[in-house]
Design a protein around this motif. Structure first.
Motif, PDB file in Angstrom:
ATOM      1  N   SER A   6       0.830  -1.201   0.000  1.00 34.23           N
ATOM      2  CA  SER A   6       0.000   0.000   0.000  1.00 34.23           C
ATOM      3  C   SER A   6       0.871   1.262   0.000  1.00 34.23           C
ATOM      4  O   SER A   6       0.609   2.216  -0.736  1.00 34.23           O
ATOM      5  N   ALA A   7       1.912   1.256   0.822  1.00 32.79           N
ATOM      6  CA  ALA A   7       2.832   2.395   0.875  1.00 32.79           C
ATOM      7  C   ALA A   7       3.539   2.586  -0.467  1.00 32.79           C
ATOM      8  O   ALA A   7       3.665   3.715  -0.965  1.00 32.79           O
ATOM      9  N   ARG A   8       3.995   1.492  -1.059  1.00 32.43           N
ATOM     10  CA  ARG A   8       4.679   1.565  -2.355  1.00 32.43           C
ATOM     11  C   ARG A   8       3.744   2.132  -3.424  1.00 32.43           C
ATOM     12  O   ARG A   8       4.149   2.978  -4.223  1.00 32.43           O
ATOM     13  N   ALA A  50       7.313   3.194   5.861  1.00 29.28           N
ATOM     14  CA  ALA A  50       7.744   4.576   6.098  1.00 29.28           C
ATOM     15  C   ALA A  50       8.828   4.996   5.114  1.00 29.28           C
ATOM     16  O   ALA A  50       8.854   6.153   4.671  1.00 29.28           O
ATOM     17  N   ALA A  51       9.703   4.073   4.744  1.00 28.30           N
ATOM     18  CA  ALA A  51      10.748   4.400   3.759  1.00 28.30           C
ATOM     19  C   ALA A  51      10.115   4.758   2.417  1.00 28.30           C
ATOM     20  O   ALA A  51      10.538   5.714   1.765  1.00 28.30           O
ATOM     21  N   TRP A  52       9.098   4.010   2.019  1.00 30.80           N
ATOM     22  CA  TRP A  52       8.409   4.340   0.767  1.00 30.80           C
ATOM     23  C   TRP A  52       7.757   5.720   0.838  1.00 30.80           C
ATOM     24  O   TRP A  52       7.733   6.460  -0.142  1.00 30.80           O
ATOM     25  N   LEU A  53       7.255   6.087   1.997  1.00 31.83           N
ATOM     26  CA  LEU A  53       6.447   7.306   2.136  1.00 31.83           C
ATOM     27  C   LEU A  53       7.196   8.510   2.697  1.00 31.83           C
ATOM     28  O   LEU A  53       6.639   9.606   2.759  1.00 31.83           O
ATOM     29  N   HIS A  54       8.452   8.354   3.101  1.00 34.29           N
ATOM     30  CA  HIS A  54       9.118   9.415   3.871  1.00 34.29           C
ATOM     31  C   HIS A  54       9.214  10.750   3.145  1.00 34.29           C
ATOM     32  O   HIS A  54       9.233  11.796   3.782  1.00 34.29           O
ATOM     33  N   VAL A  76      -0.134  10.889   4.959  1.00 34.02           N
ATOM     34  CA  VAL A  76      -0.088   9.476   5.331  1.00 34.02           C
ATOM     35  C   VAL A  76      -1.175   9.158   6.360  1.00 34.02           C
ATOM     36  O   VAL A  76      -1.859   8.130   6.268  1.00 34.02           O
ATOM     37  N   ARG A  77      -1.377  10.056   7.302  1.00 34.86           N
ATOM     38  CA  ARG A  77      -2.444   9.875   8.294  1.00 34.86           C
ATOM     39  C   ARG A  77      -3.817   9.886   7.619  1.00 34.86           C
ATOM     40  O   ARG A  77      -4.666   9.026   7.897  1.00 34.86           O
ATOM     41  N   ALA A  78      -4.038  10.836   6.710  1.00 35.04           N
ATOM     42  CA  ALA A  78      -5.322  10.928   5.997  1.00 35.04           C
ATOM     43  C   ALA A  78      -5.588   9.695   5.134  1.00 35.04           C
ATOM     44  O   ALA A  78      -6.752   9.323   4.917  1.00 35.04           O
ATOM     45  N   VAL A  85       3.706   4.622  11.400  1.00 31.57           N
ATOM     46  CA  VAL A  85       4.212   5.024  10.079  1.00 31.57           C
ATOM     47  C   VAL A  85       4.097   6.538   9.937  1.00 31.57           C
ATOM     48  O   VAL A  85       5.025   7.197   9.466  1.00 31.57           O
ATOM     49  N   VAL A  86       2.980   7.090  10.370  1.00 29.43           N
ATOM     50  CA  VAL A  86       2.800   8.547  10.346  1.00 29.43           C
ATOM     51  C   VAL A  86       3.919   9.216  11.138  1.00 29.43           C
ATOM     52  O   VAL A  86       4.536  10.183  10.667  1.00 29.43           O
ATOM     53  N   GLY A  87       4.201   8.706  12.325  1.00 28.62           N
ATOM     54  CA  GLY A  87       5.249   9.272  13.163  1.00 28.62           C
ATOM     55  C   GLY A  87       6.623   9.174  12.522  1.00 28.62           C
ATOM     56  O   GLY A  87       7.419  10.109  12.606  1.00 28.62           O
ATOM     57  N   LEU A  88       6.918   8.057  11.890  1.00 31.01           N
ATOM     58  CA  LEU A  88       8.221   7.914  11.218  1.00 31.01           C
ATOM     59  C   LEU A  88       8.375   8.922  10.080  1.00 31.01           C
ATOM     60  O   LEU A  88       9.427   9.540   9.930  1.00 31.01           O
ATOM     61  N   VAL A  89       7.333   9.095   9.301  1.00 33.01           N
ATOM     62  CA  VAL A  89       7.380  10.084   8.218  1.00 33.01           C
ATOM     63  C   VAL A  89       7.565  11.483   8.803  1.00 33.01           C
ATOM     64  O   VAL A  89       8.366  12.282   8.312  1.00 33.01           O
ATOM     65  N   ALA A  90       6.851  11.780   9.877  1.00 27.47           N
ATOM     66  CA  ALA A  90       6.906  13.115  10.480  1.00 27.47           C
ATOM     67  C   ALA A  90       8.265  13.450  11.076  1.00 27.47           C
ATOM     68  O   ALA A  90       8.729  14.591  10.968  1.00 27.47           O
ATOM     69  N   TYR A  91       8.912  12.474  11.689  1.00 34.70           N
ATOM     70  CA  TYR A  91      10.107  12.757  12.484  1.00 34.70           C
ATOM     71  C   TYR A  91      11.420  12.347  11.830  1.00 34.70           C
ATOM     72  O   TYR A  91      12.476  12.536  12.432  1.00 34.70           O
ATOM     73  N   HIS A  92      11.391  11.834  10.602  1.00 35.83           N
ATOM     74  CA  HIS A  92      12.626  11.313  10.015  1.00 35.83           C
ATOM     75  C   HIS A  92      13.677  12.408   9.793  1.00 35.83           C
ATOM     76  O   HIS A  92      13.352  13.571   9.571  1.00 35.83           O
TER      77      HIS A  92
END
Length: 165
Positions: A6-8, A50-54, A76-78, A85-92
Motif C-alpha cells: 500500500s505504501a509503495r 515509512a521508507a516508501w512514504l518518507h 499518510v495519516r489521511a 508510520v505517520v510518526g516515522l514520516v513526520a520525524y525522520h
C-alpha cells in the motif's frame, strides 16, 4: 494488500513524476531493508512502509506548509496508515530541529513520535542514500542537503554580534 504494498503504491502514484526524488526513495527502501534485518517482521514492514512514504510531502499537491515531513505525515495519516508510520514520516532525519527552525514545532508535536529504534533506522537509510538512490556517506549526504538551503543571515548576525563585543 500488505502495508508495504500500500505504501509503495501511494509513493509511486505521488513521487514517480518527481524523477530523482522517486529514485532516492527507492534507494532508501533498499537501504532500510538492510538496516532492519535484526528486527521482527512486523517492525521491518513498518520501516519499509515509512521508507516508501518518507518524502511524499514533496509532492506539490500534498505540500501545504512546505515542510515535507509534516506535510507527508498529514497525508499518510489521511490515507489511513498506522500511527507509527505517520510518526516515522513526520520525524525522520532531524525533522524536530528543522520544525523548530521553521516555526512548526507545535504542529509537528501534534503527531506522536515513533519508537526511537525504528526512527534511527529510517533516518540512517535516508541519510546514507544519495539523490540518485545510491549509498553515500552521511557527511556527504548532509553536505548535499545543505546546498539546497539558502544561507540565512542568522549566522552572519551572530558573527557580527560576537565581533562587536
Amino acid at each position: 494488500m500488505t502495508l508495504t504494498e500500500s505504501a509503495r503504491a501511494r509513493a509511486r502514484e505521488n513521487l514517480s513524476p518527481l524523477g530523482q526524488r522517486w529514485t532516492h526513495v527507492r534507494g532508501v527502501v533498499q537501504r532500510a531493508a538492510l538496516l532492519t534485518l535484526d528486527l521482527c517482521e512486523a517492525e521491518r514492514e513498518i520501516v519499509s512502509a515509512a521508507a516508501w512514504l518518507h518524502d511524499v510531502g514533496y509532492t506539490p499537491d500534498i505540500a501545504g506548509t512546505g515542510f515535507h515531513p509534516l506535510d507527508g505525515a498529514r497525508y499518510v495519516r489521511a490515507e489511513g496508515f498506522p500511527a507509527v508510520v505517520v510518526g516515522l514520516v513526520a520525524y525522520h532525519s532531524g525533522a524536530v530541529i528543522e520544525a523548530r527552525e521553521r516555526g512548526l514545532a507545535i504542529e509537528l508535536a501534534e503527531i506522536p513520535a515513533p519508537p526511537a529504534h525504528l526512527l534511527r533506522r529510517l533516518t540512517a537509510a535516508d541519510m546514507t542514500t544519495s539523490p540518485a538512490g545510491l549509498p553515500i556517506a552521511a557527511r556527504e549526504r548532509i553536505a548535499e542537503i545543505l546546498t539546497r538551503y539558502p544561507n540565512t543571515t542568522r549566522c552572519t548576525e551572530r558573527s557580527h554580534d560576537r565581533a562587536s563585543h
